[in-house]
Design an enzyme around this catalytic site. Structure first.
Site, PDB file in Angstrom:
ATOM      1  N   THR A 181       4.045  -3.793  -1.069  1.00 19.59           N
ATOM      2  CA  THR A 181       3.311  -3.115  -0.007  1.00 19.59           C
ATOM      3  C   THR A 181       3.286  -3.916   1.267  1.00 19.59           C
ATOM      4  O   THR A 181       3.075  -5.121   1.236  1.00 19.59           O
ATOM      5  CB  THR A 181       1.845  -2.882  -0.432  1.00 19.59           C
ATOM      6  OG1 THR A 181       1.845  -2.016  -1.552  1.00 19.59           O
ATOM      7  CG2 THR A 181       1.050  -2.242   0.676  1.00 19.59           C
ATOM      8  N   GLY A 211      -0.734   5.308  -5.417  1.00 14.15           N
ATOM      9  CA  GLY A 211      -1.514   4.072  -5.403  1.00 14.15           C
ATOM     10  C   GLY A 211      -2.599   4.084  -4.359  1.00 14.15           C
ATOM     11  O   GLY A 211      -2.978   5.130  -3.820  1.00 14.15           O
ATOM     12  N   ASP A 212      -3.108   2.908  -4.073  1.00 10.38           N
ATOM     13  CA  ASP A 212      -4.193   2.772  -3.102  1.00 10.38           C
ATOM     14  C   ASP A 212      -3.706   2.862  -1.663  1.00 10.38           C
ATOM     15  O   ASP A 212      -4.467   3.201  -0.759  1.00 10.38           O
ATOM     16  CB  ASP A 212      -4.866   1.415  -3.278  1.00 10.38           C
ATOM     17  CG  ASP A 212      -3.873   0.284  -3.005  1.00 10.38           C
ATOM     18  OD1 ASP A 212      -2.817   0.261  -3.652  1.00 10.38           O
ATOM     19  OD2 ASP A 212      -4.141  -0.559  -2.121  1.00 10.38           O
ATOM     20  N   GLY A 233      -1.925  -5.093  -3.802  1.00  5.67           N
ATOM     21  CA  GLY A 233      -2.140  -5.514  -5.180  1.00  5.67           C
ATOM     22  C   GLY A 233      -2.153  -4.335  -6.123  1.00  5.67           C
ATOM     23  O   GLY A 233      -1.498  -3.322  -5.856  1.00  5.67           O
ATOM     24  N   GLY A 235      -2.934  -1.260  -7.195  1.00  3.81           N
ATOM     25  CA  GLY A 235      -3.531  -0.126  -6.513  1.00  3.81           C
ATOM     26  C   GLY A 235      -4.386   0.771  -7.378  1.00  3.81           C
ATOM     27  O   GLY A 235      -5.315   1.415  -6.886  1.00  3.81           O
TER      28      GLY A 235
END
Ligand code: SD4
Length: 317
Positions: A181, A211-212, A233, A235
């Site tokens: 990311t 994901g986040d 990291g 997520g």
């Protein structure tokens, strides 16, 4: 302001930071800067883990998550599990700029992108096909689901229904050499703050997993006059805590960027002691902080008015 303009990103994506800072020096807005910065990493496949050709899912397909947020208007554009379009952060920007929506997903996000003039092309490469093939060889457990769900799916993955308990590969997955990311915050000389993220997510995820990174307040958050934050990291855990939102709210409550970063990570650790990830936080005047957990050091790239040559600094976790 003494420290503005400035750009900061998660990990050591030095060139991406430089490209974004250049954009600011040439009169670009904070939004323009984070778009070109993250777009640079998508095109360059930064570290082989942002953009196309990385993190194949269970079926071997690479899909992209991206988000862009304008702290001046609090307008957001995001795409999740975007298929077959390389410049995901630009598609997110189109969602922000040309729609009243905030978040488009999957094949329908692809369709939107094509209508907006983006090219449809495979995100697979030789590398991503090899990653997938090797993983299949080593991890295929097609019968795993038989006792778990009524209609067992063919699965090769570590992504078991309750994978938090038996998922060991994620712990090794995110470190300073292997991560997926870019999260970038830019503040232009007028004090406008923007954040963008772009990722190909987690390796061997269940198709459809988001994901986040594209989730507002999780992967990133920005508000003019307060500051911005970007997380990276695991997520699947990060999104349960909205650490970027929490950090910006902490700034608003008067904490320093460093304190705000630490509080955001601490809350996650309280519940997930094995959590792997980090966050960068910057206040509206360009003071920054970073915190991390589960790796030894978390590097981040920073360019600022008072040191226009990009530095990669690191914080101990
Ligand atoms: C995800 N947060 O999709 C991303 C991965 C990542 O550094 O940040 N890696 O879970």
């Amino acid at each position: 302001d003494l420290y503005l303009p400035m750009v900061i990103n998660t990990w050591g994506f030095k060139q991406a930071n430089e490209v974004a800072f250049m954009k600011l020096l040439h009169g670009g807005t904070a939004i323009d800067a984070v778009e070109v910065g993250c777009g640079f990493c998508e095109a360059m496949q930064c570290d082989g883990t942002v953009g196309y050709g990385g993190s194949p899912d269970e079926n071997g397909e690479t899909t992209l998550d991206a988000m862009i947020m304008d702290g001046k208007t609090m307008n957001v554009g995001a795409v999740g599990a975007l298929r077959n379009v390389k410049n995901a952060v630009a598609v997110a920007k189109y969602v922000l700029k040309y729609t009243t929506h905030s978040f488009l997903v999957g094949s329908q996000a692809t369709k939107f992108a094509i209508q907006m003039g983006f090219r449809e092309e495979s995100l697979s490469t030789k590398d991503s096909k090899n990653i997938w093939k090797n993983w299949q060889k080593d991890n295929c457990q097609p019968n795993f689901w038989i006792n778990v769900v009524p209609n067992p799916r063919q699965s090769c993955g570590p992504y078991k229904p309750n994978y938090i308990n038996n998922f060991n590969s994620i712990v090794n997955k995110f470190d300073s050499k292997n991560h997926d990311t870019i999260g970038m915050i830019a503040i232009d000389k007028d004090g406008n703050i923007a954040v963008a993220t772009s990722t190909n997510g987690a390796r061997h995820k269940i198709p459809g997993r988001v994901g986040d990174s594209p989730i507002i307040g999780a992967g990133g958050y920005a508000e003019n006059g307060v500051g911005g934050a970007a997380a990276t990291g695991d997520g699947d855990i990060i999104m349960r805590f909205l650490p970027s939102f929490k950090a910006v709210e902490s700034l608003k409550a008067g904490l320093s960027p460093q304190e705000s970063a630490e509080i955001a990570i601490k809350t996650i650790i309280k519940y997930y002691t094995e959590f792997v990830g980090g966050i960068v936080v910057v206040s509206a005047n360009g003071i920054f902080g970073a915190a991390c957990h589960g790796i030894s050091k978390f590097p981040f790239s920073i360019t600022r008015n008072d040191f226009p040559n990009t530095q990669v600094q690191e914080v101990n976790c």
